[in-house]
Write an enzyme that holds these catalytic residues in place. Sequence first.
Site, PDB file in Angstrom:
ATOM      1  N   ARG A  20       0.835  -1.205   0.000  1.00  0.00           N
ATOM      2  CA  ARG A  20       0.000   0.000   0.000  1.00  0.00           C
ATOM      3  C   ARG A  20       0.867   1.251   0.000  1.00  0.00           C
ATOM      4  O   ARG A  20       0.957   1.958  -0.992  1.00  0.00           O
ATOM      5  CB  ARG A  20      -0.945  -0.021   1.212  1.00  0.00           C
ATOM      6  CG  ARG A  20      -2.114   0.962   1.107  1.00  0.00           C
ATOM      7  CD  ARG A  20      -1.781   2.387   1.538  1.00  0.00           C
ATOM      8  NE  ARG A  20      -1.304   2.499   2.900  1.00  0.00           N
ATOM      9  CZ  ARG A  20      -0.803   3.618   3.411  1.00  0.00           C
ATOM     10  NH1 ARG A  20      -0.720   4.712   2.675  1.00  0.00           N
ATOM     11  NH2 ARG A  20      -0.362   3.666   4.662  1.00  0.00           N
ATOM     12  N   ASP A  21       1.542   1.525   1.086  1.00  0.00           N
ATOM     13  CA  ASP A  21       2.343   2.739   1.204  1.00  0.00           C
ATOM     14  C   ASP A  21       3.497   2.729   0.208  1.00  0.00           C
ATOM     15  O   ASP A  21       3.909   3.786  -0.288  1.00  0.00           O
ATOM     16  CB  ASP A  21       2.869   2.848   2.635  1.00  0.00           C
ATOM     17  CG  ASP A  21       3.448   4.221   2.949  1.00  0.00           C
ATOM     18  OD1 ASP A  21       3.180   5.166   2.189  1.00  0.00           O
ATOM     19  OD2 ASP A  21       4.153   4.345   3.952  1.00  0.00           O
ATOM     20  N   HIS A 213       6.476   4.169  12.680  1.00  0.00           N
ATOM     21  CA  HIS A 213       6.556   4.152  11.219  1.00  0.00           C
ATOM     22  C   HIS A 213       7.621   5.169  10.807  1.00  0.00           C
ATOM     23  O   HIS A 213       7.356   6.373  10.762  1.00  0.00           O
ATOM     24  CB  HIS A 213       5.187   4.526  10.641  1.00  0.00           C
ATOM     25  CG  HIS A 213       5.098   4.469   9.152  1.00  0.00           C
ATOM     26  ND1 HIS A 213       4.219   3.629   8.493  1.00  0.00           N
ATOM     27  CD2 HIS A 213       5.748   5.148   8.179  1.00  0.00           C
ATOM     28  CE1 HIS A 213       4.343   3.807   7.179  1.00  0.00           C
ATOM     29  NE2 HIS A 213       5.261   4.733   6.971  1.00  0.00           N
ATOM     30  N   HIS A 215      10.676   6.748   8.301  1.00  0.00           N
ATOM     31  CA  HIS A 215      11.276   6.883   6.985  1.00  0.00           C
ATOM     32  C   HIS A 215      12.774   7.110   7.160  1.00  0.00           C
ATOM     33  O   HIS A 215      13.220   7.606   8.192  1.00  0.00           O
ATOM     34  CB  HIS A 215      10.631   8.034   6.212  1.00  0.00           C
ATOM     35  CG  HIS A 215       9.245   7.712   5.727  1.00  0.00           C
ATOM     36  ND1 HIS A 215       8.759   8.136   4.512  1.00  0.00           N
ATOM     37  CD2 HIS A 215       8.230   6.997   6.287  1.00  0.00           C
ATOM     38  CE1 HIS A 215       7.514   7.709   4.346  1.00  0.00           C
ATOM     39  NE2 HIS A 215       7.179   7.016   5.417  1.00  0.00           N
ATOM     40  N   CYS A 246       6.006   9.422   0.399  1.00  0.00           N
ATOM     41  CA  CYS A 246       4.702  10.042   0.616  1.00  0.00           C
ATOM     42  C   CYS A 246       4.433  10.986  -0.538  1.00  0.00           C
ATOM     43  O   CYS A 246       5.191  11.946  -0.732  1.00  0.00           O
ATOM     44  CB  CYS A 246       4.669  10.806   1.933  1.00  0.00           C
ATOM     45  SG  CYS A 246       3.088  11.634   2.201  1.00  0.00           S
ATOM     46  N   ASN A 255      10.415   4.209   3.034  1.00  0.00           N
ATOM     47  CA  ASN A 255      10.171   3.637   4.350  1.00  0.00           C
ATOM     48  C   ASN A 255      11.354   2.795   4.809  1.00  0.00           C
ATOM     49  O   ASN A 255      12.202   2.383   4.022  1.00  0.00           O
ATOM     50  CB  ASN A 255       8.945   2.718   4.280  1.00  0.00           C
ATOM     51  CG  ASN A 255       7.653   3.468   4.078  1.00  0.00           C
ATOM     52  OD1 ASN A 255       7.237   4.217   4.941  1.00  0.00           O
ATOM     53  ND2 ASN A 255       7.020   3.265   2.934  1.00  0.00           N
TER      54      ASN A 255
END
Length: 312
Positions: A20-21, A213, A215, A246, A255
């Site tokens: 997803r991300d 989460h 980065h 993002c 990520n």
Amino acid sequence: MVVPAPDLPARVRIHEVGARDGLQNEKATVPTEVKAEFVRRLADAGLTTIEATSFVHPKWVPQLADAEQLFPLVRDLPGVHLPVLVPNGRGLDRALALKANRVAVFASATESFAKANLNRTVDESLAVFAPVVARAKDAGAHVRGYVSMCFGDPWEGAVPIAQVVRVCRELVDMGCDELSLGDTIGVATPGHVLELLAALNEQHLPTDVLGVHFHDTYGQALSNTLAALQHGVTTVDASAGGLGGCPFAKSATGNLATEDLVWMLTGLGIDSGVDLARLTATSVWMAEQLGRPSPSRTVRALGTTAQPHKEQ
């Protein structure tokens, strides 16, 4: 060599966000069957929480416009949770219609990012999420609350800890089962991580509902993760092959790579349930689909020996 360190959890749950991300940040649209195969391979590598897709309007994230087609292809994987992102009531309707039982809402700790990502103020976005979370809970779904820009914002700079705590408190009060603290532009350092976690605990937000989460913009994702583990956090978001960023924050890079996380956890004697060789082979395969090498250091180190899976 496995050398445990003191005061660390015995097991960590990896919340895999690559499908997803990761893929939502790709310029090219990945075919639906490739996405489904990616999820299957991640599950085969031992990941038990795999964020599958996002039920956002295709106008905003065209790379995930196939959510209705993708989710039925993977929703029956045994022993695997497949959370999906829902930005509003319509997104929740679409997810529940496909029998999704884990959903996530995406809030911001800063006004600038709330405007860029959600076209609303922080308070307006929380007001939108409250009935979504309530309806999801009424339907028996598990709800995760993402909080973006917990450590720094490209427009506002450093983000006051009290500001982050307020948004986290509101999400839990409206019914979120867990929170994911996002370092969206990758500016956090370990002391900052520990300070935020301590502040959340002081406001009666227990560590067991918190995930992190990170980065890797400044190469701090693993050190920040280790700090969180030392505090007692046991849920860590990561993306296979280091995919992602993002699309609404241009300074955000990839990520934390799941392989890099698993390598560290294995060396510390922390169980993740993930087969590193299979995971690396999966990321090598996906990099081939995308036509570029993986940014993960562990994938680059092990990738020449990783054997791709046979098609399932």
